[in-house]
Design a protein around this motif. Sequence first.
Motif, short mmCIF file in Angstrom:
data_model
loop_
_atom_site.label_atom_id
_atom_site.label_comp_id
_atom_site.label_asym_id
_atom_site.label_seq_id
_atom_site.Cartn_x
_atom_site.Cartn_y
_atom_site.Cartn_z
N ALA A 86 0.86 -1.20 0.02
CA ALA A 86 0.20 0.11 0.07
C ALA A 86 0.96 1.31 -0.09
CB ALA A 86 -0.82 -0.22 1.23
N ALA A 87 2.02 1.14 0.98
CA ALA A 87 2.88 2.43 0.72
C ALA A 87 3.64 2.60 -0.64
CB ALA A 87 3.97 1.93 1.76
N VAL A 88 3.95 1.52 -1.18
CA VAL A 88 4.44 1.67 -2.37
C VAL A 88 3.72 2.20 -3.53
CG1 VAL A 88 5.62 0.32 -4.13
CG2 VAL A 88 6.54 -0.20 -1.99
N ALA A 89 2.65 1.71 -3.41
CA ALA A 89 1.44 2.29 -4.44
C ALA A 89 1.17 3.43 -4.36
CB ALA A 89 0.33 0.98 -4.44
N ASN A 90 1.24 4.14 -3.21
CA ASN A 90 0.87 5.43 -2.82
C ASN A 90 2.16 6.22 -2.61
OD1 ASN A 90 -2.24 5.73 -2.56
ND2 ASN A 90 -1.72 3.70 -1.99
N GLN A 91 3.21 5.64 -2.95
CA GLN A 91 4.60 6.53 -2.94
C GLN A 91 4.73 7.24 -1.70
OE1 GLN A 91 3.72 9.10 -6.51
NE2 GLN A 91 4.67 7.70 -8.04
N VAL A 92 4.65 6.32 -0.86
CA VAL A 92 5.07 6.83 0.65
C VAL A 92 6.65 6.90 0.82
CG1 VAL A 92 4.84 6.29 2.97
CG2 VAL A 92 2.86 6.13 1.53
N GLU A 93 7.10 8.07 1.28
CA GLU A 93 8.58 8.11 1.29
C GLU A 93 9.25 7.26 2.38
OE1 GLU A 93 9.52 11.97 2.78
OE2 GLU A 93 11.67 11.30 3.18
N GLY A 94 10.14 6.70 1.97
CA GLY A 94 10.84 5.78 2.94
C GLY A 94 10.62 4.23 3.12
N ILE A 95 9.91 3.83 2.36
CA ILE A 95 9.27 2.49 2.17
C ILE A 95 9.76 1.89 0.71
CG2 ILE A 95 7.66 0.59 2.15
CD1 ILE A 95 6.53 1.81 4.52
N ASP A 96 10.73 1.21 0.47
CA ASP A 96 11.05 0.83 -0.93
C ASP A 96 10.58 -0.51 -1.25
OD1 ASP A 96 12.70 3.20 -0.97
OD2 ASP A 96 14.49 2.15 -0.20
N GLY A 97 10.67 -1.26 -0.47
CA GLY A 97 10.08 -3.01 -0.50
C GLY A 97 11.03 -3.41 -1.66
N ASP A 98 12.21 -3.36 -1.36
CA ASP A 98 13.16 -3.94 -2.90
C ASP A 98 13.10 -5.36 -2.83
OD1 ASP A 98 14.26 -1.39 -3.06
OD2 ASP A 98 16.01 -1.76 -1.70
N CYS A 99 12.76 -6.17 -2.09
CA CYS A 99 12.65 -7.56 -2.03
C CYS A 99 11.08 -7.98 -2.74
CB CYS A 99 13.00 -8.22 -0.95
SG CYS A 99 11.62 -8.28 0.28
N GLY A 100 10.27 -7.00 -2.77
CA GLY A 100 9.01 -7.39 -3.49
C GLY A 100 8.08 -8.11 -2.51
N GLY A 101 8.35 -8.15 -1.19
CA GLY A 101 7.35 -8.53 -0.03
C GLY A 101 7.62 -9.97 0.45
N VAL A 102 8.99 -10.42 0.42
CA VAL A 102 9.07 -11.75 0.62
C VAL A 102 10.12 -11.79 2.17
CG1 VAL A 102 9.05 -12.84 -1.45
CG2 VAL A 102 11.29 -11.90 -0.85
N CYS A 103 10.09 -10.85 2.67
CA CYS A 103 10.84 -10.93 4.25
C CYS A 103 12.36 -11.14 3.91
CB CYS A 103 10.06 -11.58 5.07
SG CYS A 103 10.38 -11.52 6.82
N SER A 104 12.88 -10.39 2.97
CA SER A 104 14.54 -10.71 2.83
C SER A 104 15.50 -9.26 2.80
CB SER A 104 14.84 -11.47 1.67
OG SER A 104 14.25 -10.96 0.56
#
Length: 103
Positions: A26-44
């Motif tokens: 939800a943060a990435v979809a709404n361009q919230v600063e500071g949350i990158d989600g580099d691994c795509g959501g697999v806890c890594s």
Amino acid sequence: MPQVTYITPAGETRVVENAEGTLMSAAVANQVEGIDGDCGGVCSCATCHVHVDPAWQEKVGPATAAEEGMLELEDEATEASRLGCQVTLTPELDGLVVRVVGR
């Protein structure tokens, strides 16, 4: 779907209405600063590290063992820490407030 308030590393408040998926997606979809989600959501990667507001910690629940392993590598980890990719947004989390740790 819930409304989630993100407090960015710069101290700005971003409210996301009808948030879907996880805190991270939800943060990435709404361009919230500071949350990158580099691994795509697999806890890594821990690039979605947040501190859950104390009023919400019980409803959000504790980190899993895998999540705790990633958080042990984070300098700013506290008892309020969660990885946004591991928190699924449900209607019960409507009004959730989290502080984005950022990098």
